[in-house]
Motif scaffolding. Structure first.
Motif, short mmCIF file in Angstrom:
data_model
loop_
_atom_site.label_atom_id
_atom_site.label_comp_id
_atom_site.label_asym_id
_atom_site.label_seq_id
_atom_site.Cartn_x
_atom_site.Cartn_y
_atom_site.Cartn_z
N ARG A 194 16.91 39.46 40.52
CA ARG A 194 17.62 39.49 39.25
C ARG A 194 17.57 38.13 38.56
O ARG A 194 18.42 37.78 37.77
N THR A 195 16.55 37.32 38.91
CA THR A 195 16.33 36.03 38.27
C THR A 195 17.60 35.20 38.20
O THR A 195 18.02 34.74 37.16
N GLY A 196 18.23 35.01 39.36
CA GLY A 196 19.39 34.12 39.41
C GLY A 196 20.71 34.79 39.13
O GLY A 196 21.64 34.13 38.66
N ALA A 197 20.83 36.10 39.39
CA ALA A 197 22.10 36.79 39.16
C ALA A 197 23.17 36.22 40.07
O ALA A 197 22.94 35.93 41.23
N THR A 198 24.37 36.05 39.53
CA THR A 198 25.48 35.44 40.27
C THR A 198 26.75 36.23 40.04
O THR A 198 26.98 36.74 38.94
N ILE A 199 27.58 36.34 41.09
CA ILE A 199 28.91 36.92 40.94
C ILE A 199 29.92 35.78 40.91
O ILE A 199 29.98 34.97 41.84
N TYR A 200 30.65 35.70 39.82
CA TYR A 200 31.76 34.75 39.70
C TYR A 200 33.05 35.53 39.94
O TYR A 200 33.23 36.63 39.39
N TYR A 201 33.92 34.97 40.76
CA TYR A 201 35.15 35.68 41.11
C TYR A 201 36.35 34.81 40.74
O TYR A 201 36.42 33.63 41.09
N VAL A 202 37.28 35.41 40.00
CA VAL A 202 38.48 34.70 39.54
C VAL A 202 39.72 35.47 39.97
O VAL A 202 39.75 36.70 39.86
N GLU A 203 40.70 34.74 40.47
CA GLU A 203 42.02 35.33 40.74
C GLU A 203 43.08 34.55 39.99
O GLU A 203 43.05 33.31 39.96
N LEU A 204 44.00 35.27 39.36
CA LEU A 204 45.11 34.67 38.60
C LEU A 204 46.43 35.13 39.21
O LEU A 204 46.62 36.33 39.44
N TYR A 205 47.33 34.19 39.47
CA TYR A 205 48.63 34.53 40.06
C TYR A 205 49.73 33.81 39.28
O TYR A 205 49.65 32.60 39.04
N PRO A 206 50.80 34.53 38.85
CA PRO A 206 51.86 33.89 38.04
C PRO A 206 52.52 32.73 38.79
O PRO A 206 52.97 32.87 39.95
N GLU A 207 52.58 31.58 38.14
CA GLU A 207 53.15 30.39 38.76
C GLU A 207 54.64 30.59 39.06
O GLU A 207 55.14 30.14 40.10
N ALA A 208 55.35 31.29 38.18
CA ALA A 208 56.78 31.52 38.37
C ALA A 208 57.03 32.35 39.62
O ALA A 208 57.97 32.10 40.38
N ARG A 209 56.18 33.34 39.85
CA ARG A 209 56.35 34.17 41.04
C ARG A 209 56.07 33.37 42.30
O ARG A 209 56.70 33.54 43.33
N ALA A 210 55.06 32.48 42.21
CA ALA A 210 54.73 31.65 43.36
C ALA A 210 55.90 30.74 43.73
O ALA A 210 56.24 30.57 44.91
N LYS A 211 56.57 30.16 42.73
CA LYS A 211 57.73 29.30 42.98
C LYS A 211 58.88 30.11 43.57
O LYS A 211 59.60 29.64 44.46
N ALA A 212 59.05 31.31 43.07
CA ALA A 212 60.13 32.16 43.56
C ALA A 212 59.90 32.56 45.01
O ALA A 212 60.85 32.72 45.79
N ASP A 213 58.61 32.66 45.39
CA ASP A 213 58.28 33.01 46.77
C ASP A 213 58.33 31.80 47.70
O ASP A 213 58.15 31.94 48.92
N GLY A 214 58.53 30.63 47.11
CA GLY A 214 58.69 29.42 47.91
C GLY A 214 57.42 28.77 48.39
O GLY A 214 57.41 28.01 49.36
N GLY A 215 56.30 29.03 47.74
CA GLY A 215 55.05 28.38 48.16
C GLY A 215 53.90 28.75 47.26
O GLY A 215 54.07 29.44 46.25
N LYS A 216 52.72 28.26 47.61
CA LYS A 216 51.52 28.56 46.85
C LYS A 216 50.85 29.81 47.41
O LYS A 216 50.78 29.99 48.62
N PRO A 217 50.32 30.65 46.53
CA PRO A 217 49.66 31.87 47.01
C PRO A 217 48.31 31.54 47.67
O PRO A 217 47.66 30.55 47.34
N VAL A 218 47.89 32.35 48.58
CA VAL A 218 46.56 32.24 49.19
C VAL A 218 45.64 33.20 48.43
O VAL A 218 45.83 34.42 48.48
N LEU A 219 44.67 32.62 47.72
CA LEU A 219 43.78 33.43 46.89
C LEU A 219 42.43 33.61 47.58
O LEU A 219 41.96 32.72 48.29
N ALA A 220 41.82 34.76 47.35
CA ALA A 220 40.56 35.11 48.02
C ALA A 220 39.38 34.37 47.39
O ALA A 220 39.44 33.95 46.23
N LEU A 221 38.31 34.26 48.15
CA LEU A 221 37.12 33.55 47.69
C LEU A 221 36.03 34.49 47.17
O LEU A 221 35.09 34.03 46.53
N MET A 222 36.15 35.79 47.43
CA MET A 222 35.13 36.72 46.96
C MET A 222 35.74 38.11 46.78
O MET A 222 36.75 38.43 47.41
N PRO A 223 35.16 38.90 45.90
CA PRO A 223 35.72 40.24 45.66
C PRO A 223 35.44 41.18 46.81
O PRO A 223 34.42 41.08 47.50
#
Length: 501
Positions: free
Chosen positions: A48-77
């Motif tokens: 595919r002449t250099g095809a790439t999968i970019y993966y993004v995860e978004l997590y609400p900062e307010a929810r992370a603070k309420a949970d008492g820590g930083k979320p663990v986000l995945a590296l690939m779909p």
């Protein structure tokens, strides 16, 4: 989307289409609007002449603070665990579906419907293209919502890149919890190509918001105007087509004439019409199918690709313009085009005038010197003066093309093919049509041409041995087998099955 889970976004794009920029925009959008964001990239397959999968995860900062820590986000779909898939091209959307990234209960799929053909599709002996409509149908069934239109065309009209169109379609979809103003502010913060990017963004946003999520209906094509060439010799050929041949064949015949004048000269195009006149004189009651098929394939065969033809095509101004357009180069940018050339001794001999070519092929020391010089390929930069002039000199060999050994060989095959069509048409018109279609086996240049011609000779040899008793469907099966496998293994299997080997 699950309120306790991150928003999971996969972007599938090829090199140069701005997939990385799009991922960075989404990350910037999230981080400036109360989200923790993470992006990674996974290299794709080389076909595919250099095809790439970019993966993004978004997590609400307010929810992370309420949970008492930083979320663990995945590296690939992961299959079945993606909320949003963005694909810069239709095949990439199909690959996302194939990988299981698109699911009916969860995933919004946003994709461009244009195609960039893979190496496997382009190098196939036959028509190796994947059916675009089938890709659309499968994606439509797999996704919860499928937003699609030709984003490459939209980007070109806006003078921007496809990533900006995808970003606009994403904003218009309403999948992410951000406003249009927040999306546009992200583009502005990028600081590069802001105006055309916003134009492309706005067009895509309005398109999706209007509810037009699928391709717009194609406008009816205008009627073709009859050509009116100024050159009297060319005009005589056009008038001959209009006078001597039925109207249904005019378009193909005129295209054949145009192609062969471009390939060689007016006289050569006249030979094409002489040959077609004999086919038309057969007067078969087949709705003109044999005339149309022969007109198409004869024009292709008579404009076979030799080194002079390839060099001429590589040095045309339209090619330089196309490469610059496809690379989205700016007016002040320099575009360099490198051609890898590896001519074989036979190709060199076929380009020279017949007597010189035969002498070189049968010589001793001169032949070995040329073979040693061409043992390794070389890179020629056609965008440089030296490289351009070198290929123009090769293209100039077309003036003595008729005297070359290659021309004599191709001409012999063409005459045999036409004679076989005429003889078979008198007994079995349907079989004659299949013989005409067998020209599809002969294509390309260098090793591709050698393999295609070898398969063609195997098929025609089998047809000659079987004679008029050969069923048209059997010949079609032989041809399809030859087109399916350039090495001829499938063809040999079919020949053995019908005892035609």
């Amino acid at each position: 989307m699950n309120a306790t889970q991150p928003i999971k976004i996969a972007i599938l794009a090829m090199g140069g289409e701005g997939g990385g920029v799009l991922a960075d925009w989404i990350v910037d959008l999230g981080e400036h609007n109360g989200y923790i964001a993470q992006t990674t990239s996974v290299p794709g397959v080389a076909q595919r002449t250099g095809a790439t999968i970019y993966y993004v995860e978004l997590y609400p900062e307010a929810r992370a603070k309420a949970d008492g820590g930083k979320p663990v986000l995945a590296l690939m779909p992961l299959p079945g665990d993606v909320d949003l898939v963005l694909a810069s091209e239709l095949m990439e959307a199909g690959r996302a579906v194939q990988r299981g990234l698109v699911t009916q209960d969860r995933t919004t799929l946003i994709a461009s419907t244009h195609r960039v053909y893979s190496i496997a599709e382009k190098s196939a002996m036959g028509d190796g293209r994947v059916d675009s409509q089938q890709l659309v149908n499968h994606a439509n069934k797999a996704a919860k919502r499928f937003i699609r239109f030709d984003m490459a065309q939209a980007a070109e009209q806006a003078g921007s890149v496809i990533s900006a169109v995808l970003f606009g379609a994403l904003a218009g979809s309403g999948v992410l919890p951000f406003s249009r103003a927040q999306f546009e502010a992200t583009v502005e913060r990028g600081g590069v190509g802001v105006k055309p990017s916003l134009k492309a963004f706005g067009g895509a946003f309005e398109w999706v918001q209007s509810g037009s999520e699928a391709d717009a209906p194609t406008a009816a094509l205008p009627a073709r105007a009859a050509p009116a060439p100024k050159d009297p010799q060319v005009r005589a050929l056009v008038e001959r087509v209009q006078r001597e041949f039925p109207e249904f064949a005019h378009f193909l015949l005129l295209e054949g004439v145009r192609r062969l004048i471009d390939y060689q000269d007016v006289a050569y195009a006249g030979i094409y019409l002489d040959r077609m006149a004999k086919v038309h004189a057969l007067q078969l009651n087949d709705g003109g199918r044999l005339v149309e098929s022969t007109a198409r394939h004869l024009a292709l065969w008579m404009s076979y690709e030799d080194t002079a033809r390839v060099a001429a095509l590589k040095t045309r101004s339209t090619r330089f313009e196309r490469v610059r357009s496809e690379s989205s180069a700016k007016a002040d940018q320099v575009v360099a085009i490198n051609e890898y050339m590896h001519p074989r001794l036979q190709e060199i001999c076929e380009t020279l005038p017949g007597g010189i070519g035969r002498w070189l092929m049968n010589s001793g020391v001169p032949r070995r010197i040329v073979e040693r010089m061409t043992q390794k390929g070389r890179v020629v930069q056609t965008s440089s003066v030296h490289g351009y002039l070198l290929l123009r000199c090769v293209a100039a060999a077309a003036r003595w093309r008729r005297s070359t050994t290659r021309f004599a060989e191709e001409n012999r095959f063409i005459e045999q093919w036409l004679e076989r069509i005429a003889q078979t048409a008198a007994i079995n018109p349907a079989l004659a049509l299949e013989i005409a279609e067998c020209q599809r086996l002969v294509k390309g240049y260098s090793d591709t041409h050698v393999r295609g011609l070898r398969n063609y000779e195997l098929v025609m040899g089998a047809a000659q041995r079987a004679g008029s008793a050969l069923a048209p469907a059997t010949l079609r099966e032989l041809r399809d087998a030859a087109l399916a496998d350039e090495h001829g293994n499938k063809l040999r299997d079919v020949l053995a099955r019908y005892a035609l080997a």
